[in-house]
Structures are given as C-alpha cells and as structure tokens.
Scaffold this active site. Structure first.
Site, mmCIF file in Angstrom:
data_model
loop_
_atom_site.group_PDB
_atom_site.id
_atom_site.type_symbol
_atom_site.label_atom_id
_atom_site.label_comp_id
_atom_site.label_asym_id
_atom_site.label_seq_id
_atom_site.Cartn_x
_atom_site.Cartn_y
_atom_site.Cartn_z
ATOM 1 N N SER A 188 1.045 -1.167 -0.004
ATOM 2 C CA SER A 188 0.100 0.066 0.216
ATOM 3 C C SER A 188 0.811 1.144 -0.148
ATOM 4 C CB SER A 188 -0.744 -0.038 1.477
ATOM 5 O OG SER A 188 -0.242 0.360 2.441
ATOM 6 N N LYS A 189 0.192 2.251 0.012
ATOM 7 C CA LYS A 189 1.133 3.476 0.009
ATOM 8 C C LYS A 189 1.924 4.027 1.226
ATOM 9 C CE LYS A 189 -1.831 6.187 -3.053
ATOM 10 N NZ LYS A 189 -3.086 7.066 -3.176
ATOM 11 N N ARG A 190 1.695 3.075 2.114
ATOM 12 C CA ARG A 190 2.486 3.041 3.544
ATOM 13 C C ARG A 190 3.879 2.787 2.963
ATOM 14 N NH1 ARG A 190 1.945 -0.877 6.677
ATOM 15 N NH2 ARG A 190 0.147 -1.765 5.540
ATOM 16 N N HIS A 191 4.026 1.917 2.060
ATOM 17 C CA HIS A 191 5.400 1.269 1.751
ATOM 18 C C HIS A 191 6.083 2.240 0.758
ATOM 19 C CE1 HIS A 191 3.096 -2.387 2.922
ATOM 20 N NE2 HIS A 191 4.119 -2.623 3.554
ATOM 21 N N GLY A 192 5.425 3.383 0.410
ATOM 22 C CA GLY A 192 5.819 4.315 -0.858
ATOM 23 C C GLY A 192 5.367 4.237 -2.021
#
Ligand code: GLU
Length: 468
Positions: free
Chosen positions: A244-248
């Site tokens: 997800s966007k949490r990972h970049g």
C-alpha cells in the site's frame, strides 16, 4: 487449442498500480509468447469513480512499459445493452429471477443477521417474498433487480497457478446480476464481455478468486465453457503486509518520475511472482517472452522490494548506451532547470551512468558537470576536507598547477593522468592526495568516475575555474 486471447481489464478509478501493471505484463507476455491477442478493456461501469484522466494514466503507463495492446481500448460501458440482454435471457430461461425486495427490506435482513451474530447471506428460500406479494408488486410495475439462482452443485476449476479450486454453490449467494436501474453488476458484465470477446485465458490478481466460482456458474448458465483461469499472487511490502501507499510509491507513474527505466520496471514486475526457472535476475525481454509460462507463476505472495528495483535499474543504466538514455535524462535535466547549450551529453552520461541507480541520479550528476553549475559539498566532500585539514588547499593547488600545464589541445585522460602522477611523485604525495581534492572541487563529493576522465568531461576551462 484455439489461439489464446487474453485481456487486461482495469477499472479507471485510480492510477495504474504496480499490481495492475504486473497483471497487464503477464497477460502481454502470454499473448506475445503464444502468438495470441492481447485485448485492453477499460471497465468503466462505476460511473462515479471512473474518469477519462484515469484511463489516460493507465494507457500512458502501459505505453511507457512497452505493453502494446492488439485490440482496444474497449470500454465496458458500451456493452450495457448486451449485459442487460444476457441477464434477461437468464431470467427467461428460469436461471435467474426477479427480486422485488426493496433496499429497506434487504437492510432489515442484514440487521436481522447482525442481531443473530451471523454473516449476512442472501437466501432466496428465506428472504423471497410470498408469491402473491411478488404478483402484486409486478402488477404495480415495482422496480426489481435480477438475481441469478446459484445452482446447488460443486463448482471447481483447475487454476493454472493454484491447481484445483473447488466451491459449493450452496455456499454462494444468489447474486444480483442486474440492478433495478438496468445496469449490470461486475460479475455479469465481465462474463458477458469475456464470452463476447472470446477470451480464452483470464489472468488476474488473486483478489478475484472468490468471484471465479460465481463467474463459472454464469458461464455455464449462459451456455459457454469457462476460460482457463490463472490467479497471480498478491504483492506484499517488505514487512509482509499487503502493498500500500504506506510502503512508498505504488503508482507506475511515480517510478517513471523517480527515474526508473521502463525496461528495469518491466523486468522487476515480471519477477514478482514469476521466475525464469533459474536464479537470473536480469532477464531480457526476448528471454522473458520465450520462457514465460502460467505454470511457472508461484502461488505464494510476491514481495515488492524498492531497493531491489533500484539495484536492477542501476544494472540497466550500466548496460544501456548513452544514446538510449538521452531522452529520459534530458527530461530530468529540464526538471532540474539545467541548461547545456550545444554540449554533447552522451559522453557525460557515459561517464556517470555506471555509478547511478536512477535516471534522476544520472541527471543530477550530468548537471553537476555542466559549465556554471552550482557545486554543493556533500557529506563525503566535507569529511575529506576535514580529514585533510590544512593540507587540502596546497594539495589542490598542486593538482591545479599540474593539470593547468596541459594545454587544451592535449586535454586527454592519458595526459591528465600522467600530469597528476608526475606531480605526486615530485611533491612526494600519495596519488590520492592529489586526486581526491580535484574530485571534491569538481563535484562536491568523493565518488565519481576516474579523476582524469572527470577532468575531460568537465572540460579544461571549467575544471580550472572550479579548482580556483
Ligand atoms: N476490472 C477488474 C479490476 O480492475 C478486473 C476484472 C477482471 O480482471 O476480471 O479489478
């Protein structure tokens, strides 16, 4: 076996996610390997969330990755009449039924289930209205949805990735196939389109596995054999959680902006769940096409490691000739606001590309080598100046005098190397004490191509100016 026809069927409700790009790539590889046809179908039936801008981003992303489609883009919205006709045919054949339940009535069932602590599942035996009530609503012209009567039988398929998967029809809802406003829901639209487009292989993400038994039941009810299904594994971040966007960055366009090359991105995506059968990490496009198979796709989740993508990109940067890198580098130079007049950029690109991991890094290093560039000191440059202390300035002066003695016409890597070696010997200095200050003066750092080559790339006049 008929020539394969595969499709990529994105919903234009967002950017092109790396997972979607990987699905597109696997379909494309399969089509290219088998001489089949790659169809691009834009599933734009969610009117509220679908936009032309998203469609364009998806097309651009695929074009950037080199995933050319043979048919399309076809827009699912254009086939609404066929979807409706298929639903009505199922109704006429008794394989589907009219559902006059109102949203409120359904909601009441949902609450009922909640109060009883059970998962809500539509059950026609339980929730169906009495016959006279159906007749009354029908006579009154009340709106109705069309529900598919899920057959009470085993529904199984041999998934090309996972092997045999089996469901029981009685565990599946009687799904709505046509809403009361006449629009089809996803499972019907997809089956109707895949039949009409003669799709032979459905290659898509694991998240669709639970839709597959419903779709197979619809295929059979519509009188068609289902295609081969291949469900590709989901993509996780390096922490083992769903990407997800949490990972970049998760949008393909972001990687383009960050200076990842399409070849590297494609290679990286291909290895998310597929392997060429050995430990090779760098797989050429031809090889990928030749060796790809659905059976070689792993069923376990794939891990998206951005560090590996950068490493891979660095490998491609090293391998690619400067002429091929020029266009993407120029794009990044423009972003940096650099100007290079009529300078030939290729030798500069050649000098720096082996030490860079992204096109952005190449462009930054090219910019630093252009006349008049600002040269900010980096931490390594600062550390060297601190370490050499009072020796830094005289050592740099010795180097400057040595190279200044080389005239413009003889300004070559060989002559400059010889001049610096001679100076080091004469002054009884280590070669590094002569060369490292030059690096710092010319680039602000201590890591670059060999110093003599750096001097050639920067040019005589600009090099002498930077050495003060
Ligand atoms: N439109 C669906 C999605 O974007 C894909 C449907 C399919 O591949 O069957 O998830």
């Amino acid at each position: 076996m008929p020539t394969p026809r595969v499709r990529f069927a994105p919903s234009p409700t967002g950017y092109l996610h790396v997972g979607g790009a990987r699905t597109a790539l696997f379909n494309w590889l399969y089509a290219r390997q088998t001489g089949g046809t790659f169809v691009l179908r834009i599933e734009d039936t969610d009117k509220e969330r679908s936009t032309d801008a998203h469609t364009q981003v998806i097309l651009d992303g695929m074009t950037w990755l080199g995933l050319d489609w043979d048919e399309g883009p076809l827009f699912q919205g254009a086939y609404a009449d066929r979807h409706r006709a298929d639903a009505e045919r199922l109704l006429a054949e008794g394989k589907a039924y009219k559902d006059y339940l109102t949203a409120e009535e359904l909601e009441r069932w949902r609450e009922h289930a909640k109060a009883n602590g059970t998962a809500f599942r539509y059950d026609r035996r339980l929730m169906g209205l009495p016959a006279e009530e159906v007749a009354r609503r029908e006579a009154a012209g009340a709106p109705y949805a069309i529900r598919f009567a899920m057959p009470d039988e085993e529904i199984s398929w041999i998934d090309a990735v996972h092997g045999r998967i089996s469901w029981q029809g009685r565990d599946l809802d009687d799904l709505i196939i046509l809403r009361s406003d006449g629009s089809a829901i996803y499972n019907l639209a997809v089956v109707s389109d895949d039949i009409a487009m003669e799709i032979t292989h459905v290659i898509r993400g694991d998240d669709h596995v639970s839709n597959t038994p419903k779709q197979i039941a619809l295929y059979r009810a519509l009188g068609h054999e289902p295609p081969v299904f291949a469900h590709v594994p989901m993509i996780l971040g390096t922490d083992g959680k769903k990407l997800s966007k949490r990972h970049g960055a998760t949008a393909v366009g972001d990687y383009q902006d960050q200076g990842i090359l399409p070849d590297a991105m494609r290679n990286f995506l291909a290895l998310l769940g597929w392997s060429p059968g050995n430990d090779d990490e760098i797989v050429t496009l031809d090889e990928m096409i030749r060796r790809f198979s659905l059976e070689a796709i792993q069923s376990k989740a794939a891990v998206f490691d951005p560090a590996k993508l950068e490493w891979m990109n660095g490998q491609y940067l090293s391998m690619m000739p400067a002429a091929e890198l020029r266009a993407p580098v120029v794009r990044q130079l423009e972003r940096l606001g650099a100007s290079w007049g009529d300078r030939d950029l290729d030798p500069i690109i050649d000098a720096v590309k082996a030490r860079a991991r992204t096109v952005t890094m190449v462009a930054e290093q090219v910019a630093i080598r252009l006349p008049g560039a600002e040269i900010p000191l980096d931490v390594k440059g600062e550390a060297l100046i601190a370490k050499m202390g009072e020796r830094f300035a005289p050592c740099l002066a010795i180097a400057r005098d040595a190279v200044a003695a080389v005239p413009e016409a003889e300004w070559t890597a060989e002559a400059l190397e010889a001049a610096m070696r001679d100076a080091a010997t004469r002054e009884e200095l280590k070669l590094g004490d002569v060369m490292q200050p030059v690096r710092v003066a010319l680039t602000g750092g201590t890591v670059s191509e060999p110093v003599n080559e750096l001097l050639v790339v920067v040019g005589r006049e600009e090099s002498l100016r930077r050495m003060g």
